[in-house]
Design an enzyme around this catalytic site. Structure first.
Site, PDB file in Angstrom:
ATOM      1  N   HIS A  99       0.934  -1.354  -0.382  1.00  0.00           N
ATOM      2  CA  HIS A  99       0.156   0.656  -0.797  1.00  0.00           C
ATOM      3  C   HIS A  99       0.792   1.109   0.195  1.00  0.00           C
ATOM      4  O   HIS A  99       0.362   2.215  -0.491  1.00  0.00           O
ATOM      5  CB  HIS A  99      -1.299   0.482   0.552  1.00  0.00           C
ATOM      6  CG  HIS A  99      -1.921   1.511   1.845  1.00  0.00           C
ATOM      7  ND1 HIS A  99      -2.443   1.575   1.387  1.00  0.00           N
ATOM      8  CD2 HIS A  99      -1.261   2.124   2.283  1.00  0.00           C
ATOM      9  CE1 HIS A  99      -3.405   2.549   1.047  1.00  0.00           C
ATOM     10  NE2 HIS A  99      -2.647   3.182   1.599  1.00  0.00           N
ATOM     11  N   GLU A 100       1.635   1.236   0.441  1.00  0.00           N
ATOM     12  CA  GLU A 100       2.912   2.393   1.014  1.00  0.00           C
ATOM     13  C   GLU A 100       3.808   2.659  -0.610  1.00  0.00           C
ATOM     14  O   GLU A 100       4.226   3.468  -0.368  1.00  0.00           O
ATOM     15  CB  GLU A 100       3.764   2.406   1.972  1.00  0.00           C
ATOM     16  CG  GLU A 100       3.104   2.452   3.073  1.00  0.00           C
ATOM     17  CD  GLU A 100       2.317   3.328   3.252  1.00  0.00           C
ATOM     18  OE1 GLU A 100       1.926   4.707   3.234  1.00  0.00           O
ATOM     19  OE2 GLU A 100       1.179   2.962   4.456  1.00  0.00           O
ATOM     20  N   HIS A 103       1.826   4.558  -2.826  1.00  0.00           N
ATOM     21  CA  HIS A 103       1.863   5.641  -2.003  1.00  0.00           C
ATOM     22  C   HIS A 103       2.973   6.403  -3.702  1.00  0.00           C
ATOM     23  O   HIS A 103       3.193   8.024  -3.993  1.00  0.00           O
ATOM     24  CB  HIS A 103       1.404   6.217  -0.874  1.00  0.00           C
ATOM     25  CG  HIS A 103      -0.067   6.059  -0.959  1.00  0.00           C
ATOM     26  ND1 HIS A 103      -0.869   7.010  -0.856  1.00  0.00           N
ATOM     27  CD2 HIS A 103       0.125   5.652   0.371  1.00  0.00           C
ATOM     28  CE1 HIS A 103      -1.475   6.659  -0.215  1.00  0.00           C
ATOM     29  NE2 HIS A 103      -0.980   6.258   0.831  1.00  0.00           N
ATOM     30  N   HIS A 107       3.352   9.295  -6.585  1.00  0.00           N
ATOM     31  CA  HIS A 107       3.899  10.519  -6.806  1.00  0.00           C
ATOM     32  C   HIS A 107       4.763  11.020  -7.861  1.00  0.00           C
ATOM     33  O   HIS A 107       5.058  11.440  -8.516  1.00  0.00           O
ATOM     34  CB  HIS A 107       4.571  10.828  -5.633  1.00  0.00           C
ATOM     35  CG  HIS A 107       4.105  11.247  -4.456  1.00  0.00           C
ATOM     36  ND1 HIS A 107       3.429  10.849  -3.404  1.00  0.00           N
ATOM     37  CD2 HIS A 107       3.991  12.504  -4.360  1.00  0.00           C
ATOM     38  CE1 HIS A 107       2.587  11.117  -2.703  1.00  0.00           C
ATOM     39  NE2 HIS A 107       3.491  12.438  -2.401  1.00  0.00           N
TER      40      HIS A 107
END
Length: 232
Positions: A99-100, A103, A107
């Site tokens: 999940h991280e 992110h 970006h």
């Protein structure tokens, strides 16, 4: 004795939902943190190939203290995972780590909601600091002149920026989870029931953001009603 019915009717149910969501994500994570994945990979080991596959080979993964403190730091351009996720071999660890990574990918591809959220951070921080003081000050001074009610409305508008920030956060979180699940499934990091367990962890985490938004929206509505009634 004064009873604030606007808080009881509007805000309190949302607060209770938020408390339940927070408890639910902790319990769900704790449950699936005990389920080891068949491949025996750690969260960090799962995150690395997903990063590499998305052109982020140089992006480091660091271990930090705490539980559920995992996050992607866009300023330092680093993924930080709690010890239980970084070295954990559970299906929960794999899901949270990926999940991280989601992110980080957002970006790297300039995902629109992320850009919007970053753009409004300064005004959101301002709104968080000044909104409630301005509302209180405006309501107090309105006893001397109705014109001061507009000061309270400015405070309400600033509080609305906090709601806007949380609203933009929702698609960011849901999208990161979708990217995580797609990568986990596509790279066969987890399979079958393992993948379903990871999905439950990520859904529980996403619900905390929904609940937080509900609290903020109900508080915003409460402020609007209070200031509007004072003006009348």
């Amino acid at each position: 004795m004064y009873i604030d019915w606007t808080y009881i009717v509007l805000v309190l149910p949302a607060v209770l939902l938020s408390m339940w969501a927070s408890s639910n994500v902790k319990n769900t994570y704790a449950k699936y943190a005990k389920v080891f994945n068949a491949r025996g990979i750690t969260g960090a080991e799962a995150a690395r190939p997903v990063l590499d596959a998305n052109g982020l080979r140089s992006l480091p993964i660091e271990m930090i203290d705490g539980e559920l403190t995992d996050h992607y730091d866009p300023k330092a351009n680093v993924i930080r995972l709690s010890a239980g996720v970084y070295g954990g071999r559970s299906i929960a660890a794999v899901g949270v780590a990926c999940h991280e990574v989601g992110h980080a990918i957002q970006h790297s591809v300039d995902y629109a909601p992320v850009k919007i959220r970053e753009a409004i951070v300064p005004v959101t921080n301002l709104g968080a600091k000044l909104s409630v003081p301005l509302i209180i000050l405006g309501l107090l001074l309105a006893s001397f002149s109705p014109m001061f009610t507009y000061l309270a409305y400015i405070g309400v508008a600033l509080y609305g920026l906090c709601a806007l920030f949380q609203l933009v956060t929702l698609p960011t979180e849901f999208n990161a989870s979708r990217r995580a699940v797609a990568s986990i499934e596509g790279m066969e990091l987890l399979r079958g029931d393992e993948l379903e367990g990871t999905k439950k962890v990520l859904r529980a985490a996403a619900l905390t953001y929904v609940a937080a938004l509900a609290v903020t929206l109900m508080q915003l509505l409460r402020f609007i009603l209070i200031v509007g009634n004072r003006r009348d």
